[in-house]
Write an enzyme that holds these catalytic residues in place. Structure first.
Site, short mmCIF file in Angstrom:
data_model
loop_
_atom_site.label_atom_id
_atom_site.label_comp_id
_atom_site.label_asym_id
_atom_site.label_seq_id
_atom_site.Cartn_x
_atom_site.Cartn_y
_atom_site.Cartn_z
N SER A 23 0.84 -1.22 0.00
CA SER A 23 0.00 0.00 0.00
C SER A 23 0.87 1.25 0.00
CB SER A 23 -0.90 0.01 1.24
OG SER A 23 -1.82 -1.04 1.16
N ARG A 27 1.44 4.30 -2.99
CA ARG A 27 1.21 5.71 -2.66
C ARG A 27 2.48 6.53 -2.83
NH1 ARG A 27 -2.42 2.52 -0.47
NH2 ARG A 27 -4.42 3.27 0.34
N GLY A 95 -5.99 -3.62 -7.81
CA GLY A 95 -7.13 -2.76 -7.48
C GLY A 95 -6.66 -1.41 -6.96
N ARG A 123 -13.84 -6.75 -10.75
CA ARG A 123 -13.99 -6.15 -9.42
C ARG A 123 -14.78 -4.84 -9.49
NH1 ARG A 123 -8.42 -6.40 -6.33
NH2 ARG A 123 -9.80 -5.85 -4.62
N GLN A 170 -9.01 2.18 -0.55
CA GLN A 170 -8.81 2.54 -1.96
C GLN A 170 -9.80 3.63 -2.37
OE1 GLN A 170 -8.97 -1.16 -4.09
NE2 GLN A 170 -7.02 -1.86 -3.25
N ASP A 317 -6.92 -8.00 4.67
CA ASP A 317 -6.14 -8.82 3.72
C ASP A 317 -5.64 -10.13 4.33
OD1 ASP A 317 -6.48 -7.01 1.69
OD2 ASP A 317 -4.61 -5.95 2.06
N LYS A 344 -12.46 -9.25 -3.33
CA LYS A 344 -11.00 -9.05 -3.37
C LYS A 344 -10.47 -9.66 -4.68
CE LYS A 344 -10.59 -6.68 0.27
NZ LYS A 344 -10.24 -5.27 0.11
N ARG A 348 -12.75 -14.52 -1.74
CA ARG A 348 -11.88 -15.21 -0.76
C ARG A 348 -12.67 -16.06 0.24
NH1 ARG A 348 -7.20 -10.57 0.14
NH2 ARG A 348 -6.04 -11.08 -1.77
C1 S3P Z 1 -5.60 -1.34 -0.09
C2 S3P Z 1 -6.84 -1.32 0.47
C3 S3P Z 1 -7.64 -2.54 0.73
C4 S3P Z 1 -6.77 -3.78 0.67
C5 S3P Z 1 -5.85 -3.79 -0.50
C6 S3P Z 1 -4.92 -2.59 -0.47
C7 S3P Z 1 -4.91 -0.05 -0.30
O1 S3P Z 1 -8.65 -2.65 -0.27
O2 S3P Z 1 -7.59 -4.93 0.67
O3 S3P Z 1 -5.06 -4.97 -0.51
O4 S3P Z 1 -3.68 -0.05 -0.52
O5 S3P Z 1 -5.57 0.99 -0.22
P1 S3P Z 1 -10.10 -1.94 -0.11
O6 S3P Z 1 -9.91 -0.48 -0.17
O7 S3P Z 1 -10.91 -2.48 -1.27
O8 S3P Z 1 -10.62 -2.42 1.21
#
Ligand code: S3P
Length: 432
Positions: A23, A27, A95, A123, A170, A317, A344, A348
């Site tokens: 993550s 960013r 995603g 998704r 996200q 996760d 996801k 899952r």
């Molecule tokens: C993430 C947010 C989560 C997480 C993903 C990474 C991120 O997803 O499951 O692996 O880096 O912002 P969601 O925002 O769909 O919950």
């Protein structure tokens, strides 16, 4: 590699580091692209997902040098200097890449098209395109913008007040990033403690963002961000596989060093501790606004636990590997309020139930979670990752304690978040 064969081990020992946080790596690249000047990012996760983000900013005109695979030097002049990409942007399986880019590119006065793997195209994207449209972004996409490919064009956005229907980092990050380029204030309210790396990183760069409980306020960015100089901590979500392996494999003692311990990420630690796990945090300190420390784990007897509500968000996760731990816990483990797991990288809940059953687990699928009765002596089986990195690694750990051989099919996706995982496990085994 597509299938890997795992045999049981009699102990795991050693001190290891895991790759950089996924993550934070995404960013870091995106914020460096918003900065004017040259940013340096060390400890970057060079897995499949984050590479998609790097390619996207390169397509926008950001220069990227790579002295080492995990070190990036990014030079940008800020978002006003981004160029219209010549081609569609491919987000692979990621995603985070697609949703965060939707927020940033939706604010740009040019057209971008985002697509991804078949898995990503299944998704839900309406959760970002719907609020972005309210901010003034023009969105075209499959099923009226609910699924990628998405075409986005912005240019004159206005701030909105928006309460997220699901706790999603996200989605909130997409809106925060768009809000930096919108007129007036963008006010986002979140229903649960989704990971807050975007807020922390922007605050550290003195961006116009304020936080008050579950409410995030963003004002337009007047100047490009200053460049970043960041060391990415180890990914707690990757460390989770080693922690559970250390708990379940007999006679083990592992230390995972330099792991990010942001409390919006460490729900699994709290739950494992409640189950009786012997895990200690050592050398905890703060780097770039994020807590980092070493986690020491010893083989432990576990008992079943209930997981629901906000705890689900703090370990979103970790459910595949948590389910493996629960098969070894004495008594009943119940997971509820976790319907998000169905959208996801794959569903899952269904995958955990189907594949762990093949290994002999007693698991009942529920619409919003699962129930596991333990402990069960798992037996080796042929199990599938469904192209989902966290499933492939969870089955690998299950294979370390199962009787006989476990074959994990479609295991190459492990590199999406944890390149070198299998080699690291081999290094830790003490039975060779
Ligand atoms: C993430 C947010 C989560 C997480 C993903 C990474 C991120 O997803 O499951 O692996 O880096 O912002 P969601 O925002 O769909 O919950």
């Amino acid at each position: 590699m597509s299938s890997v064969t795992i045999r049981p081990v009699s102990g795991l020992h050693g001190r290891v580091r895991v790759p950089g946080d996924k993550s934070i790596s995404h960013r870091a690249v995106l914020l460096a692209a918003l900065a004017r000047g040259t940013s340096r990012v060390e400890g970057f996760l060079y897995g499949g997902d984050c590479e998609a983000t790097v390619r996207a900013v390169q397509a926008l005109g950001v220069q990227v040098e790579r002295p080492r695979p995990d070190t990036l030097i990014l030079t940008s002049r800020g978002a006003h200097a981004w160029q219209e990409p010549e081609d569609i942007l491919h987000c692979a399986n990621s995603g985070t890449t697609m949703r965060l880019l939707a927020g940033l590119l939706g604010a740009q006065p040019f057209t971008t098209v985002l697509t991804g793997s078949a898995q990503l195209r299944r998704r839900p994207m309406g959760r970002v395109t719907e609020p972005l449209r309210r901010m003034g972004v023009q969105v075209l996409g499959r099923e009226d913008g609910r699924f990628a490919p998405l075409a986005l064009r912005g240019g004159d956005l206005r701030g909105i007040r928006y309460t997220l229907p699901v706790a999603s980092a996200q989605v909130k990050s997409a809106l925060i990033l768009a809000g930096l380029f919108a007129r007036g204030e963008t006010v986002i309210e979140e229903p649960g403690p989704a990971r807050d790396h975007t807020e922390r990183m922007l605050s550290a760069l003195a961006a116009p963002i304020t936080l008050q409980g579950r409410v995030i306020r963003v004002r337009p960015l007047e100047e490009p961000l200053p460049p970043l100089d960041l060391r990415v901590p180890g990914d707690f979500s990757s460390a989770a596989f080693l922690l559970v392996a250390g708990l379940l494999v007999p006679r083990s003692h592992l230390v995972v060093e330099g792991v990010g311990l942001n409390p919006t990420r460490t729900g699994l630690l709290d739950v494992l501790e409640a189950m009786g796990a012997a895990i200690t945090r050592e050398n905890v300190h703060t780097v770039g606004g994020e807590e980092v420390g070493d986690l020491s784990v010893r083989t432990s007897a576990l008992r079943g636990v209930d997981v629901h509500g906000e705890m689900v968000v703090r370990m979103i996760d970790e459910f595949p590997i948590f389910a493996v731990a629960a098969t070894q816990a004495q008594g009943t483990t119940v997971v509820r309020d976790a319907g998000e797991l169905r959208v996801k990288e794959t569903d899952r809940i269904a995958a955990v139930a189907t594949e762990l059953r093949k290994m002999g687990a007693h698991i009942e699928e529920r619409p919003d979670g699962f129930i596991i009765e333990g402990p069960t002596r798992l037996r080796g089986a042929h199990v599938d990752s469904y192209g989902d990195h966290r499933l492939a690694m969870a089955w690998t750990v299950a294979g370390l304690i199962a009787q006989g051989e476990t074959v994990v099919h479609r295991a190459e996706c492990i590199a999406d978040s944890f390149p070198g995982f299998l080699e690291l496990l081999a290094q830790l085994r003490s039975d060779d």
